[in-house]
Design a protein around this motif. Structure first.
Motif, PDB file in Angstrom:
ATOM      1  N   ASN A   2       0.908  -1.183   0.174  1.00 13.24           N
ATOM      2  CA  ASN A   2       0.111   0.127   0.043  1.00 13.24           C
ATOM      3  C   ASN A   2       0.871   1.257   0.027  1.00 13.24           C
ATOM      4  O   ASN A   2       1.888   1.434   0.667  1.00 13.24           O
ATOM      5  CB  ASN A   2      -0.768  -0.030   1.207  1.00 13.24           C
ATOM      6  N   HIS A   3       0.590   2.212  -0.857  1.00 13.57           N
ATOM      7  CA  HIS A   3       1.277   3.440  -1.089  1.00 13.57           C
ATOM      8  C   HIS A   3       0.368   4.501  -0.504  1.00 13.57           C
ATOM      9  O   HIS A   3      -0.748   4.881  -0.930  1.00 13.57           O
ATOM     10  CB  HIS A   3       1.507   3.622  -2.514  1.00 13.57           C
ATOM     11  N   GLY A 110      -7.159   0.482   3.330  1.00 12.55           N
ATOM     12  CA  GLY A 110      -6.335  -0.362   2.674  1.00 12.55           C
ATOM     13  C   GLY A 110      -6.275  -0.287   1.243  1.00 12.55           C
ATOM     14  O   GLY A 110      -5.963  -1.123   0.530  1.00 12.55           O
ATOM     15  N   ASP A 112      -4.707   0.536  -2.343  1.00  8.65           N
ATOM     16  CA  ASP A 112      -3.494   0.501  -3.060  1.00  8.65           C
ATOM     17  C   ASP A 112      -2.492   1.834  -2.860  1.00  8.65           C
ATOM     18  O   ASP A 112      -1.730   1.802  -2.542  1.00  8.65           O
ATOM     19  CB  ASP A 112      -3.316  -0.240  -4.273  1.00  8.65           C
ATOM     20  N   THR A 114      -3.262   5.762  -1.656  1.00 13.50           N
ATOM     21  CA  THR A 114      -4.094   6.843  -1.104  1.00 13.50           C
ATOM     22  C   THR A 114      -3.336   8.231  -1.002  1.00 13.50           C
ATOM     23  O   THR A 114      -2.194   8.069  -0.577  1.00 13.50           O
ATOM     24  CB  THR A 114      -4.268   6.166   0.499  1.00 13.50           C
TER      25      THR A 114
END
Length: 228
Positions: A2-3, A110, A112, A114
């Motif tokens: 996750n970025h 959650g 990928d 945000t």
């Protein structure tokens, strides 16, 4: 993986939302789930559903994960003035802890990719001595800096980058958004920014007649961010 990133600007009206929407569009084009949030917004319009901010609505439009408006933009104020002044007039205290808790819920979705978009520049006040930069620090998010390219932008960009580093956060990348196409020595200014900012340039967005998310995304280099 996750970025998640905090979107900051060198000033107000430098195109943070335009760039954020472009980044969300580019990420979705790669098959990533996306989510954008605007914790504090002033200059909102009163609708039948409540106060609505155009920046927050744009982030919702270009997010693949959909949340209720109040979760994307928990603090919305009608006057188009500094958020801390608008909050004060509304009798609301903008506390870092409260904002961080709201954004933690967004990050917990959650996605990928945000983005949490700030308001104005890096040191926009909240309440007391706190500023919006304290929210980025509380969330421990790397920062994407949107540089509004016009006269004086090099100084604003370097000071912002120095403040971000002094606060202990990573400058993950920066975007040159050309808001004044008549900027004298434009290419030289862009080169000077690239020489002096240690983070990768994620793109140079020209002045566009229609600055849609898709149009902006064509000038962004997401690889430089996701591979960092």
């Amino acid at each position: 993986m996750n970025h998640a990133y905090f979107i900051a600007g060198t000033d107000t009206d430098v195109g943070k939302t335009t760039v954020a929407a472009g980044l969300l569009h580019a990420a979705a084009g790669r098959g990533l789930s996306t989510l954008g949030a605007k914790p504090v917004a002033s200059g909102c319009v009163l609708t039948a559903a409540g106060l609505r901010n155009s920046d927050a609505m744009a982030l919702i439009e270009h997010s693949t994960l959909k949340l209720p408006y109040e979760q994307v933009n928990p603090f919305a104020f009608e006057p188009a003035i500094a958020p801390h002044l608008a909050a004060r007039e509304a009798g609301v205290a903008l506390q870092v802890g409260t904002l961080a808790a709201a954004m933690a819920e967004v990050l917990a979705q959650g996605a990928d990719f945000t983005l949490v978009e700030g308001a104005g520049g890096w040191r926009v006040p909240l309440s007391g001595q706190a500023s919006l930069s304290d929210l980025a620090l509380a969330l421990q998010l790397p920062v994407i800096l949107v540089v509004g390219v016009r006269l004086g932008c090099i100084n604003h960009a370097l000071l912002s980058a120095e403040a971000i580093a002094r606060d202990g956060l990573q400058l993950a990348g920066w975007v040159a958004n050309v808001i004044d196409p008549q900027t004298s020595r434009l290419q030289e200014n862009l080169a000077s920014l690239a020489e002096r900012l240690s983070a990768p340039c994620l793109g140079q967005v020209p002045t566009l007649e229609q600055a849609s998310a898709a149009a902006v995304a064509r000038y962004l280099h997401l690889d430089r961010l996701l591979q960092g």
